[in-house]
Design a protein around this motif. Sequence first.
Motif, short mmCIF file in Angstrom:
data_model
loop_
_atom_site.label_atom_id
_atom_site.label_comp_id
_atom_site.label_asym_id
_atom_site.label_seq_id
_atom_site.Cartn_x
_atom_site.Cartn_y
_atom_site.Cartn_z
N SER A 35 0.81 -1.22 0.00
CA SER A 35 0.00 0.00 0.00
C SER A 35 0.85 1.27 0.00
O SER A 35 0.34 2.34 -0.35
N LYS A 36 2.12 1.18 0.35
CA LYS A 36 2.99 2.37 0.38
C LYS A 36 3.60 2.68 -0.98
O LYS A 36 4.20 3.73 -1.16
N ARG A 37 3.48 1.78 -1.94
CA ARG A 37 4.10 1.97 -3.25
C ARG A 37 3.26 2.92 -4.11
O ARG A 37 2.05 3.02 -3.95
N PRO A 38 3.90 3.61 -5.08
CA PRO A 38 3.14 4.48 -5.99
C PRO A 38 2.25 3.67 -6.94
O PRO A 38 2.38 2.45 -7.06
N ARG A 39 1.36 4.37 -7.65
CA ARG A 39 0.37 3.73 -8.51
C ARG A 39 1.03 2.83 -9.56
O ARG A 39 0.55 1.74 -9.83
N GLU A 40 2.11 3.28 -10.18
CA GLU A 40 2.79 2.47 -11.19
C GLU A 40 4.01 1.75 -10.62
O GLU A 40 4.89 1.33 -11.36
N GLY A 41 4.08 1.61 -9.30
CA GLY A 41 5.20 0.91 -8.68
C GLY A 41 5.20 -0.58 -9.02
O GLY A 41 4.21 -1.12 -9.52
N LYS A 42 6.31 -1.23 -8.72
CA LYS A 42 6.43 -2.66 -9.03
C LYS A 42 5.50 -3.46 -8.12
O LYS A 42 5.62 -3.42 -6.90
N PRO A 43 4.57 -4.22 -8.71
CA PRO A 43 3.61 -5.00 -7.90
C PRO A 43 4.22 -6.30 -7.40
O PRO A 43 5.20 -6.81 -7.95
N LEU A 44 3.61 -6.86 -6.36
CA LEU A 44 3.97 -8.20 -5.91
C LEU A 44 3.53 -9.22 -6.96
O LEU A 44 4.22 -10.19 -7.22
N GLU A 45 2.33 -8.99 -7.53
CA GLU A 45 1.81 -9.90 -8.55
C GLU A 45 0.75 -9.18 -9.38
O GLU A 45 -0.04 -8.40 -8.85
N THR A 46 0.75 -9.45 -10.68
CA THR A 46 -0.30 -8.93 -11.56
C THR A 46 -1.41 -9.98 -11.63
O THR A 46 -1.18 -11.13 -11.99
N LEU A 47 -2.62 -9.55 -11.25
CA LEU A 47 -3.76 -10.47 -11.15
C LEU A 47 -4.67 -10.44 -12.35
O LEU A 47 -5.48 -11.35 -12.54
N GLY A 48 -4.60 -9.38 -13.14
CA GLY A 48 -5.47 -9.31 -14.30
C GLY A 48 -5.33 -8.00 -15.04
O GLY A 48 -4.53 -7.14 -14.67
N ILE A 49 -6.14 -7.86 -16.09
CA ILE A 49 -6.14 -6.66 -16.93
C ILE A 49 -7.59 -6.21 -17.10
O ILE A 49 -8.48 -7.04 -17.33
N TYR A 50 -7.82 -4.90 -17.00
CA TYR A 50 -9.16 -4.32 -17.18
C TYR A 50 -9.08 -3.23 -18.23
O TYR A 50 -8.31 -2.28 -18.10
N ASP A 51 -9.88 -3.35 -19.28
CA ASP A 51 -9.97 -2.34 -20.33
C ASP A 51 -11.31 -1.64 -20.18
O ASP A 51 -12.35 -2.20 -20.53
#
Length: 149
Positions: free
Chosen positions: A25-41
Motif C-alpha cells: 500500500s505504500k508503493r506508488p500507482r505504477e510501482g512494481k507490484p507483488l503480482e499482476t492479477l489481471g487486466i481491465y480495459d
Amino acid sequence: MPVRIRLARYGFKKNPLYHIVAINSKRPREGKPLETLGIYDPIPRLRKGIIIPSEANVFDLKGQEQTKTKELIKKEKEIKWDINRINYWLSVGAQPTRTVVKLLERGGVLKTPHKWQHTWSPEPSTISSSSSSASSSLPTTKQTISQQS
C-alpha cells in the motif's frame, strides 16, 4: 506489510488500460507490484473478429434494418483475471480498493454479503435468487461487460 489489490494505470493518453495488481500500500500507482492479477480495459470496444457490415455507414436506414445493424455492432468492456490468485490474496488479508470491489462484484468473484460491502453493493436477496437459477460452475477467467454504443 499491508497489501492492497488495486488498479495500476497503463496505456496511452485518453486510452487507459489498467492492470489489477497486488501491491504494498505504500508503493506508488505504477510501482512494481507483488503480482499482476489481471487486466481491465474500461473503454467499450468491438470484439475481435467482428466485421462491421457495409450498411452500418449508411445514414438513411429505415426501421427494422437499422435495429439489425445496431445488434451487429456491440461494444464490450473486457476483463481478464486469475480468479484463483485473487481469492488467494483476499484470503491472506489483502484489502481491495472500492473500484476493485465493484469489478469483483460485477464479475461474480465476490458474492454479497462480504467483508468489503458498501452501500452500492447489490442486496443479498437479488444475488441469491439469480445465483440459485445459475449453474454451480466456477466463473471464467475472461469476462466481458456488454454496453450499448
